[in-house]
Write a protein that holds these residues in place. Sequence first.
Motif, mmCIF file in Angstrom:
data_model
loop_
_atom_site.group_PDB
_atom_site.id
_atom_site.type_symbol
_atom_site.label_atom_id
_atom_site.label_comp_id
_atom_site.label_asym_id
_atom_site.label_seq_id
_atom_site.Cartn_x
_atom_site.Cartn_y
_atom_site.Cartn_z
ATOM 1 N N LEU A 74 -19.925 -57.073 -31.738
ATOM 2 C CA LEU A 74 -19.454 -55.871 -32.430
ATOM 3 C C LEU A 74 -18.272 -56.139 -33.335
ATOM 4 N N VAL A 75 -17.561 -57.284 -33.135
ATOM 5 C CA VAL A 75 -16.451 -57.587 -34.038
ATOM 6 C C VAL A 75 -16.733 -58.842 -34.841
ATOM 7 N N ASN A 76 -17.900 -59.398 -34.650
ATOM 8 C CA ASN A 76 -18.278 -60.590 -35.401
ATOM 9 C C ASN A 76 -18.983 -60.150 -36.677
ATOM 10 N N PRO A 77 -18.326 -60.385 -37.826
ATOM 11 C CA PRO A 77 -18.911 -59.869 -39.072
ATOM 12 C C PRO A 77 -20.249 -60.507 -39.393
ATOM 13 N N SER B 39 -22.616 -58.209 -37.040
ATOM 14 C CA SER B 39 -22.684 -56.762 -37.040
ATOM 15 C C SER B 39 -22.172 -56.206 -38.349
ATOM 16 N N ARG C 228 -21.267 -53.189 -38.657
ATOM 17 C CA ARG C 228 -20.120 -52.367 -38.300
ATOM 18 C C ARG C 228 -18.857 -53.212 -38.244
ATOM 19 N N ALA C 229 -19.014 -54.461 -37.754
ATOM 20 C CA ALA C 229 -17.849 -55.343 -37.651
ATOM 21 C C ALA C 229 -17.278 -55.611 -39.031
ATOM 22 N N ARG C 230 -18.189 -55.727 -40.035
ATOM 23 C CA ARG C 230 -17.705 -55.984 -41.383
ATOM 24 C C ARG C 230 -16.840 -54.826 -41.858
ATOM 25 N N TRP D 127 -13.601 -54.944 -40.081
ATOM 26 C CA TRP D 127 -12.693 -55.946 -40.629
ATOM 27 C C TRP D 127 -12.098 -55.481 -41.961
ATOM 28 N N SER E 291 -9.869 -53.264 -30.584
ATOM 29 C CA SER E 291 -11.273 -53.063 -30.973
ATOM 30 C C SER E 291 -12.166 -54.078 -30.281
ATOM 31 N N ILE E 292 -11.656 -55.340 -30.186
ATOM 32 C CA ILE E 292 -12.447 -56.358 -29.469
ATOM 33 C C ILE E 292 -12.647 -55.922 -28.031
ATOM 34 N N ALA F 42 -14.904 -52.959 -28.048
ATOM 35 C CA ALA F 42 -16.263 -53.369 -28.389
ATOM 36 C C ALA F 42 -16.900 -54.101 -27.223
#
Lengths: 643, 146
Positions: A8-11, A14, A16-18, A21, A319-320, A323
């Motif tokens: 979820l935080v890996n652009p 995801s 959404r992660a982008r 970020w 967020s991490i 997430a």
Amino acid sequence: MSLRLPDLVNPQRSLRARFAWLIRLSGLLLAVLTAYTVERLQRQQLADMRGQAMRREALLLARSLDNALRDRLAQVHDTATQPLLSSGLWEPVDARMLLEGLRSQQPALAWLGIASHSGRVLVATGGQLEGDALDSEPWWQAARVGPHIGVPRPAGRLTASLGLVDGQEPWLLDLAVPLVDLKGRVTGVLVARLRWDWLDGLYQSLQPPALTAPGSQSLVLDRDGRVVLGPAGQRGRPLPQALPGSGGPAVVLWPGEDEQLLAWSGSGAVEGADAAAGGAGLRVVVRQPTALAFQDAQDLRVRLLSLGALGTLAFVGLSILLANKVAQPVRALSAAALRVVHDRAPDFDPVLPRRQDEVAEVAQALRTLHSVMAQRLANQQRAQAALQDLNAGLEKRVAARTAELQAANDELDAFAYAVSHDLRAPLRAMSGFSQALLEDHGPHLDAEARGYIDQIILASRRMAQQIEGLLVLSRSVRGGLSLGLVDLSELARTACEDLQRAEPERQVQVDIAPDLAAVGDARMLAAVMANLLGNAWKYTAHQPHPVVRVQAEVVDGVRWFCVSDNGAGFDMAHSARLFKAFSRLHRQDEFPGLGIGLATVARILRRHGGRIEAVSAPGQGASFRFTVPSHPNMGTSPTEALP
Amino acid sequence: MTERVILLVEDNPQDEALTLRALKRAGVANRIDVARDGQQALDYLFRGAGYANRPGPDLPTVVMLDIGLPRLSGLEVLARLRADARTRLLPVVILTSSDEDSDRVASYQGGANSFVRKPLDFGDFAETVARLGVYWVATNCPLPPG
């Protein structure tokens, strides 16, 4: 929790992660912008604030210095206006005493002297410089008009009496006041030379405490903009740039030093005093390195930046964390759900202990979905299995039935053959012994008895023919089909030739279309053509112009072979019996026959997968048409029962 | 001149009677011995059980052999005869009601000298049998003795 970025935080994983970020970076950028903007505003505010304070400081210092100079000038002026001097009737001794008295009273004055109207020093303290000409001094002309303060300058020859200050030649400031007699005439000029180090001492004592404004320094400039008082190293140097009149503040890059915030007093030490009293024209500049002056702004910026960075970091971390907190159960959920792939039931209980949130709802939905799907699948599989069983059973039954039917048919054929075969011997015996009776004992029998015996013989013959026909019918369908390309035209010609040979006297017009080909068993199809043409031949016997035709026609895409005649024909009402064995539509005395031929033809064509139809009307001739499919039923044995 | 005997192998007594009558009426005066089944025919020919001291020549002039016989079928009898040196060349006429191609083929392959179908009609039957008898006992020249 693994070290890799949660999806979820890996652009890369995801969308959404982008966005997240992007938002985080925007936040950071905003924090930086805010920090710098706030710093700028703060700097501006600080500059204003500090500038005002520094300006006040500068003004204060300037005024103090100016006042001190003014006081000294006033003392000199007072001395100059003493009657002794203003009268112009002074003796050098008295004047020297007066000057010495003032000097001893005011040690800041290093030297006092009276210059004549022409500028020659008439008398001076300690007799120094007496006889010197002062008319070349820059202030001389001004001093003859009114009190004047000169500019600092080296002590020159007075150095010897004054001694070095800090190892340097001392500096002096000229204070000059005109001597005016009672009639208002300028008789000379009283010149006092003020020790510059005295003013320096005053200047030093007036420095504000370092605590109030760290790094703050004040510089005193003379009319020429030279630094005449100030920290060591600054004296004697001009300012890096000219100062506007407003008093600051201004930020100036000082050569060889840090950037400085400047504020200064006005062009005159005391506005308006300069012109009137010929003030010293000292300007005071207060400076402070911007690094120190704007320390607060910088601190604020640093704090804001740190807060922004910290906030972003905290946001990322949060967020991490969040997430993960959301993703972990979802991942566990999908893992549990994907157990289905390995044919295991999804098990959410260990994954979601005592959860009642949305994830649990999803789990419940998945569980329900799985159970419903599993149920449906099971039903489907059951139904499929049942269907397969049914199909298998059906196939087995069909196979069994087919085998039974075939066996029954074979048996029936064998039976028919055996019966017809075995019937022949007793029949031969019946007819044989009847014949023998007639031959051996004919003379002893009366006519009636002989007639009876004739009937027996006739019946035997007819029965023999029927048995023969049965055998033909039975034999026509026994054994496998030997398929090949068959020329029906040729078979028809052969059959007609045979018929013609049997009845040479008959005149029958035979029309056979050429090249009628079919795929089938040549022997059986020969029997078909022989029977059909035999019938046509037979039933045209009473026609004056008998015609028999063999041709092909295509009806609805199906190829039919047609054997037609213009003979007796038959009533279509009885056509149902046409292809049954021993069934005849004509009287024996009209057209003799066994009623076997068409039954044989129909059976043969059925074995070939074809069929036969008849169209006729009494007296209108008959037309038999039949089909022989290109790929007839390849069965080696008939599956249909005897008709 | 040795006596010319006909061996009729026929299980049906009515066919036998009609055959004998037809031969008699055709003027065949030769002795006609009858065997009622395949085994009896072999016994007769090889002087087996019951025929050790039968009168007449060693072998008949011709054997009229039915195919559908009790105990041993006509085709089996034919095979035995052709397998034995004494009867290898003995004239055998298959006289049968069968009109099966397979029977005809098997008969000729088994070494039959002739294949005659018994006609259904008695008149034809009598004529056929008479012609057969006359041909084999009068017209046909048998192997010289020895």
